[in-house]
Design a protein around this motif. Structure first.
Motif, PDB file in Angstrom:
ATOM      1  N   HIS A   1      26.602  -9.356 -39.314  1.00 34.20           N
ATOM      2  CA  HIS A   1      26.072 -10.778 -38.887  1.00 34.20           C
ATOM      3  C   HIS A   1      25.048 -10.581 -37.982  1.00 34.20           C
ATOM      4  CE1 HIS A   1      29.491 -12.320 -40.935  1.00 34.20           C
ATOM      5  NE2 HIS A   1      30.321 -11.451 -40.356  1.00 34.20           N
TER       6      HIS A   1
ATOM      7  N   HIS B   1      25.954 -16.740 -28.554  1.00 33.86           N
ATOM      8  CA  HIS B   1      26.269 -16.252 -29.855  1.00 33.86           C
ATOM      9  C   HIS B   1      27.060 -14.888 -29.512  1.00 33.86           C
ATOM     10  CE1 HIS B   1      23.169 -18.576 -32.125  1.00 33.86           C
ATOM     11  NE2 HIS B   1      22.767 -18.847 -31.007  1.00 33.86           N
TER      12      HIS B   1
ATOM     13  N   THR C   1      29.620 -14.881 -33.685  1.00 36.94           N
ATOM     14  CA  THR C   1      29.048 -14.004 -34.237  1.00 36.94           C
ATOM     15  C   THR C   1      29.308 -12.690 -33.878  1.00 36.94           C
ATOM     16  OG1 THR C   1      26.739 -15.420 -33.916  1.00 36.94           O
ATOM     17  CG2 THR C   1      26.437 -13.225 -34.781  1.00 36.94           C
TER      18      THR C   1
ATOM     19  N   ALA D   1      28.438 -17.602 -39.049  1.00 34.65           N
ATOM     20  CA  ALA D   1      28.941 -17.946 -37.581  1.00 34.65           C
ATOM     21  C   ALA D   1      29.139 -19.632 -37.831  1.00 34.65           C
ATOM     22  CB  ALA D   1      27.748 -17.597 -36.859  1.00 34.65           C
TER      23      ALA D   1
ATOM     24  N   PHE E   1      19.200 -14.188 -37.103  1.00 35.65           N
ATOM     25  CA  PHE E   1      19.838 -13.499 -35.892  1.00 35.65           C
ATOM     26  C   PHE E   1      18.827 -12.592 -35.140  1.00 35.65           C
ATOM     27  CE2 PHE E   1      22.056 -10.818 -32.799  1.00 35.65           C
ATOM     28  CZ  PHE E   1      22.670 -11.733 -32.167  1.00 35.65           C
TER      29      PHE E   1
END
Length: 235
Positions: free
Chosen positions: A56, A24, A50, A1, A62
């Motif tokens: 991801h 995000h 993201t 990201a 995350f």
């Protein structure tokens, strides 16, 4: 990201109350909702690109933010300590509440009546519109033509006529009062929340014809420069 700080108004950073806001997600997802509201408010924020594809949202970093593994997620470094919010509507309402002026000069709620309206319409749009609106979007436009199923789109359109009558009636009442927004004399977070789902219905020409006030209101909302700018983030 990758992170991208932006300000939608004049390209200059202008932090509010010393807060650092990060969002995000990607614009081609439900993350458009918090990205749009932050852009409307002209906030200095980091857009952390993201994607929901490619794993991801399943990294340890995350998942420490959102154990559900979904976008969007926002983090906000406030004087009272860090705040983490998931769920797109919660993110959107939080940004308007925490970063808006609250005096009727922007889209944030200026009083309890407007706040009640925003909460009501946000939850309504998720419970009454979202599932069938997404079906219309996918099977009228988003999916490859060979994979679209007209019967699924038609069934969803039939179900959507019930809540759209509610929305059409509310908008018609506002127009009769000389107002062209959902619950105030100006564009508010209530409009943004509902329009962010209602836009998925636009590929249905029959519904847009049947509900002209809704169609005109959606166009006004989606033509706003901040929405157009938010959709281009990360390109």
């Amino acid at each position: 990201a990758r992170a991208m700080p932006i300000n939608s108004q004049d390209g200059q950073f202008c932090p509010l109350h010393g807060m650092t806001l990060r969002i995000h997600g990607i614009p081609t997802s439900r993350a458009i909702r918090p990205l749009w509201v932050a852009t409307e408010l002209g906030l200095n924020f980091e857009h952390v690109m993201t994607d929901y594809k490619g794993g991801h949202t399943r990294t340890p970093e995350f998942l420490a933010l959102n154990p559900n593994g979904h976008i969007p997620v926002l983090t906000d470094d406030t004087p009272a300590g860090p705040v983490v919010v998931w769920e797109s509507m919660a993110c959107t309402l939080y940004i308007a509440k925490a970063h808006g002026r609250g005096d009727g000069s922007d889209l944030s709620c200026a009083n309890l009546k407007e706040e009640g309206e925003a909460l009501r319409w946000a939850f309504w749009s998720m419970s009454e519109l979202e599932k069938d609106a997404l079906t219309v979007l996918m099977h009228r436009m988003a999916m490859p033509e060979a994979d679209r199923k007209a019967d699924l789109a038609e069934a969803a359109e039939g179900r959507l006529r019930v809540p759209l009558r509610v929305l059409e009636s509310a908008l018609s009442a506002q127009v009769a009062r000389g107002q062209d927004h959902l619950c105030a004399h100006r564009f508010t977070v209530a409009d943004l929340c509902v329009a962010s789902i209602g836009m998925w219905i636009r590929p249905s020409s029959s519904l847009m014809t049947e509900f002209p006030q809704t169609a005109a209101w959606l166009k006004r909302c989606l033509d706003r420069p901040a929405h157009q700018a938010a959709r281009k983030l990360g390109r």
